[in-house]
Design a protein around this motif. Structure first.
Motif, PDB file in Angstrom:
ATOM      1  N   ASP A 275       0.809  -1.221   0.000  1.00  0.00           N
ATOM      2  CA  ASP A 275       0.000   0.000   0.000  1.00  0.00           C
ATOM      3  C   ASP A 275       0.840   1.267   0.000  1.00  0.00           C
ATOM      4  OD1 ASP A 275      -2.415  -1.209  -0.176  1.00  0.00           O
ATOM      5  OD2 ASP A 275      -2.906  -1.089   1.958  1.00  0.00           O
ATOM      6  N   GLY A 276       2.107   1.155   0.401  1.00  0.00           N
ATOM      7  CA  GLY A 276       2.955   2.338   0.454  1.00  0.00           C
ATOM      8  C   GLY A 276       3.617   2.677  -0.858  1.00  0.00           C
ATOM      9  N   GLY A 277       3.705   1.711  -1.778  1.00  0.00           N
ATOM     10  CA  GLY A 277       4.380   2.012  -3.029  1.00  0.00           C
ATOM     11  C   GLY A 277       4.690   0.795  -3.858  1.00  0.00           C
ATOM     12  N   ILE A 278       5.205   1.045  -5.050  1.00  0.00           N
ATOM     13  CA  ILE A 278       5.626   0.006  -5.987  1.00  0.00           C
ATOM     14  C   ILE A 278       7.123   0.176  -6.198  1.00  0.00           C
ATOM     15  CG2 ILE A 278       5.347  -0.922  -8.323  1.00  0.00           C
ATOM     16  CD1 ILE A 278       2.592   0.543  -8.383  1.00  0.00           C
ATOM     17  N   THR A 279       7.902  -0.841  -5.866  1.00  0.00           N
ATOM     18  CA  THR A 279       9.352  -0.758  -5.993  1.00  0.00           C
ATOM     19  C   THR A 279       9.781  -1.356  -7.319  1.00  0.00           C
ATOM     20  OG1 THR A 279       9.611  -0.899  -3.589  1.00  0.00           O
ATOM     21  CG2 THR A 279      11.556  -1.350  -4.934  1.00  0.00           C
ATOM     22  N   VAL A 280      10.515  -0.565  -8.103  1.00  0.00           N
ATOM     23  CA  VAL A 280      10.911  -0.952  -9.463  1.00  0.00           C
ATOM     24  C   VAL A 280      12.434  -0.906  -9.572  1.00  0.00           C
ATOM     25  CG1 VAL A 280      10.647  -0.464 -11.923  1.00  0.00           C
ATOM     26  CG2 VAL A 280       8.761   0.025 -10.342  1.00  0.00           C
ATOM     27  N   ALA A 281      13.017  -1.959 -10.138  1.00  0.00           N
ATOM     28  CA  ALA A 281      14.465  -2.017 -10.310  1.00  0.00           C
ATOM     29  C   ALA A 281      14.931  -1.006 -11.355  1.00  0.00           C
ATOM     30  CB  ALA A 281      14.889  -3.423 -10.741  1.00  0.00           C
ATOM     31  N   CYS A 282      16.095  -0.419 -11.086  1.00  0.00           N
ATOM     32  CA  CYS A 282      16.684   0.559 -12.009  1.00  0.00           C
ATOM     33  C   CYS A 282      18.086   0.086 -12.393  1.00  0.00           C
ATOM     34  CB  CYS A 282      16.748   1.935 -11.346  1.00  0.00           C
ATOM     35  SG  CYS A 282      15.139   2.541 -10.777  1.00  0.00           S
ATOM     36  N   GLY A 283      18.746   0.825 -13.234  1.00  0.00           N
ATOM     37  CA  GLY A 283      20.106   0.472 -13.616  1.00  0.00           C
ATOM     38  C   GLY A 283      21.044   0.461 -12.436  1.00  0.00           C
ATOM     39  N   GLY A 285      20.312   0.608  -8.184  1.00  0.00           N
ATOM     40  CA  GLY A 285      19.325   0.720  -7.115  1.00  0.00           C
ATOM     41  C   GLY A 285      17.913   0.490  -7.616  1.00  0.00           C
ATOM     42  N   ALA A 286      16.960   0.967  -6.841  1.00  0.00           N
ATOM     43  CA  ALA A 286      15.547   0.795  -7.194  1.00  0.00           C
ATOM     44  C   ALA A 286      14.789   2.054  -6.828  1.00  0.00           C
ATOM     45  CB  ALA A 286      14.954  -0.418  -6.481  1.00  0.00           C
ATOM     46  N   LEU A 287      13.594   2.190  -7.388  1.00  0.00           N
ATOM     47  CA  LEU A 287      12.772   3.370  -7.160  1.00  0.00           C
ATOM     48  C   LEU A 287      11.420   2.935  -6.628  1.00  0.00           C
ATOM     49  CD1 LEU A 287      13.177   6.441  -7.648  1.00  0.00           C
ATOM     50  CD2 LEU A 287      11.823   6.160  -9.739  1.00  0.00           C
ATOM     51  N   ARG A 288      11.022   3.531  -5.517  1.00  0.00           N
ATOM     52  CA  ARG A 288       9.717   3.255  -4.920  1.00  0.00           C
ATOM     53  C   ARG A 288       8.745   4.328  -5.403  1.00  0.00           C
ATOM     54  NH1 ARG A 288       7.550   0.161  -0.903  1.00  0.00           N
ATOM     55  NH2 ARG A 288       6.114   1.099   0.605  1.00  0.00           N
ATOM     56  N   ARG A 299      -4.130  12.008 -10.111  1.00  0.00           N
ATOM     57  CA  ARG A 299      -3.013  11.550  -9.298  1.00  0.00           C
ATOM     58  C   ARG A 299      -3.542  10.867  -8.036  1.00  0.00           C
ATOM     59  NH1 ARG A 299       1.628  16.278  -9.131  1.00  0.00           N
ATOM     60  NH2 ARG A 299       1.289  17.138 -11.211  1.00  0.00           N
ATOM     61  N   LEU A 300      -2.918   9.721  -7.708  1.00  0.00           N
ATOM     62  CA  LEU A 300      -3.359   8.983  -6.531  1.00  0.00           C
ATOM     63  C   LEU A 300      -2.154   8.480  -5.752  1.00  0.00           C
ATOM     64  CD1 LEU A 300      -6.145   6.732  -8.122  1.00  0.00           C
ATOM     65  CD2 LEU A 300      -6.518   8.718  -6.638  1.00  0.00           C
ATOM     66  N   PRO A 301      -2.255   8.436  -4.423  1.00  0.00           N
ATOM     67  CA  PRO A 301      -1.224   7.736  -3.655  1.00  0.00           C
ATOM     68  C   PRO A 301      -1.172   6.279  -4.107  1.00  0.00           C
ATOM     69  CG  PRO A 301      -2.690   8.989  -2.206  1.00  0.00           C
ATOM     70  CD  PRO A 301      -3.314   8.993  -3.562  1.00  0.00           C
ATOM     71  N   ALA A 302      -0.032   5.651  -3.956  1.00  0.00           N
ATOM     72  CA  ALA A 302       0.151   4.295  -4.479  1.00  0.00           C
ATOM     73  C   ALA A 302      -0.926   3.326  -4.018  1.00  0.00           C
ATOM     74  CB  ALA A 302       1.537   3.787  -4.081  1.00  0.00           C
ATOM     75  N   LEU A 306      -3.333   1.284  -6.580  1.00  0.00           N
ATOM     76  CA  LEU A 306      -3.301  -0.177  -6.685  1.00  0.00           C
ATOM     77  C   LEU A 306      -4.680  -0.810  -6.518  1.00  0.00           C
ATOM     78  CD1 LEU A 306      -0.011  -0.793  -4.687  1.00  0.00           C
ATOM     79  CD2 LEU A 306      -0.388  -1.323  -7.122  1.00  0.00           C
ATOM     80  N   ARG A 307      -5.582  -0.129  -5.838  1.00  0.00           N
ATOM     81  CA  ARG A 307      -6.927  -0.680  -5.696  1.00  0.00           C
ATOM     82  C   ARG A 307      -7.694  -0.622  -7.018  1.00  0.00           C
ATOM     83  NH1 ARG A 307      -6.169   1.067  -0.354  1.00  0.00           N
ATOM     84  NH2 ARG A 307      -6.776   3.249  -0.670  1.00  0.00           N
ATOM     85  N   GLY A 308      -7.258   0.234  -7.928  1.00  0.00           N
ATOM     86  CA  GLY A 308      -7.916   0.305  -9.229  1.00  0.00           C
ATOM     87  C   GLY A 308      -7.091  -0.272 -10.361  1.00  0.00           C
ATOM     88  N   PHE A 309      -5.830  -0.594 -10.062  1.00  0.00           N
ATOM     89  CA  PHE A 309      -4.947  -1.116 -11.101  1.00  0.00           C
ATOM     90  C   PHE A 309      -3.913  -2.005 -10.408  1.00  0.00           C
ATOM     91  CE2 PHE A 309      -1.344  -1.049 -14.047  1.00  0.00           C
ATOM     92  CZ  PHE A 309      -1.966  -1.200 -15.283  1.00  0.00           C
TER      93      PHE A 309
END
Length: 323
Positions: A275-283, A285-288, A299-302, A306-309
């Motif tokens: 519920d706090g975010g989506i963590t995605v790998a980068c070249g 580190g990673a980005l939340r 715009r929506l908080p993560a 996520l409740r709609g997608f």
């Protein structure tokens, strides 16, 4: 260089040229300081909004509300296009985000020349998008330079500089508003010094010149092979326009807030979802991803997004927008 004192007992006649909200803040500060503004130049009304209705600029709206004459030439190349400015006989022309290059005939028209409010610490970030580029590059500070205009692109001598740090939470929108207020304060100080004959010009140094190219939609596409810290800066730099975007399952998704975190994986791969975010790998580190938006939504908080997608670990964001 010391400017000549103004006529009329030290009172300046200040013509103004500008278009967006940044410029309107400066015009408002000049008016509040009591300067006579006989004429405002601004861009012609442009289509805006879903209905593409012709809309006056922020500067035009303010000028009309204050009863100031407004001229909106497409260019300033001919004597006819410059007639209104010449007729008002200004001591000085203040320019802020006008959107037109001033030809030599305009630069020479006011008795004390033309001065510009530029949103960077010149000579760094000359050009169209200094606020975006300063954030994107990770600059520690920026500011406003009041500059004597010449025929070059932001190459004129510096008259006054005001600085401000770039905060870790600064988006272009937030920094824009802070610099707009700073620009209003700075131009009033500069005009006071100009009227007193104490405004001195310092040539820009030859070292440290950079150019802030106009922001294009194509460069807002997130390249997940870049380091997470660089992507996070781009997310802030492209808020509010054009918005950092990526693609998941053929859906364009804009990211409006993010945080670099530890993580490793193939760039673009979803490493964690909660519920706090989506963590995605980068070249590196990673980005939340903390705030997101689908096309046609808001715009929506993560967690709400996520409740709609739904997003699953192992899915992979693309780096190209859907055709």
């Amino acid at each position: 260089m010391t400017a000549a004192p103004a006529s009329s007992g030290g009172t300046l006649r200040v013509a103004f040229a500008g278009t967006p909200e940044f410029a309107a803040c400066a015009l408002d500060a000049i008016l509040q300081a009591g300067y006579e503004v006989p004429l405002v130049l601004t861009q012609p009304d442009r289509p805006s909004g879903r209905g593409m209705k012709l809309t006056p600029s922020a500067v035009k709206q303010l000028a009309l509300a204050r009863g100031i004459a407004v001229d909106q030439p497409e260019k300033l190349r001919t004597a006819e296009q410059r007639a209104a400015l010449a007729a008002c006989a200004p001591d000085v022309l203040v320019v802020a985000a006008y959107g037109l290059l001033l030809p030599p005939a305009v630069l020479a028209l006011p008795r004390l020349g033309c001065i510009n409010i530029h949103a960077s610490l010149l000579p760094r970030w000359r050009g169209a998008a200094p606020i975006h580029r300063a954030i994107e590059a990770g600059d520690a500070e920026t500011g406003v330079t009041i500059m004597q205009m010449d025929e070059g692109l932001d190459t004129g001598a510096m008259l006054l500089v005001r600085r401000t740090p770039i905060l870790l939470a600064d988006t272009t929108a937030r920094l824009h508003d802070r610099l707009a207020a700073l620009g209003g304060e700075a131009i009033v100080d500069a005009l006071g010094a100009l009227a007193a004959g104490t405004l001195r010009a310092t040539p820009q140094p030859d070292e440290g010149v950079t150019y802030a190219a106009k922001i294009g939609r194509a460069e807002a596409t997130i390249d997940w092979t870049r380091p997470a810290a660089a992507i996070e800066r781009a997310v802030r730099a492209f808020d509010p326009f054009p918005g950092a975007v990526s693609v998941l399952r053929d859906s364009a998704i804009k990211c409006w807030a993010a945080q670099p975190v530890d993580g490793r994986g193939a760039p673009g791969t979803v490493l964690a979802v909660d519920d706090g975010g989506i963590t995605v790998a980068c070249g590196e580190g990673a980005l939340r991803l903390l705030s997101l938006q689908r096309a046609g939504s808001k715009r929506l908080p993560a967690g709400e997004f996520l409740r709609g997608f739904a997003v699953c670990v192992g899915e992979r964001f693309a780096t190209a927008s859907p055709a």
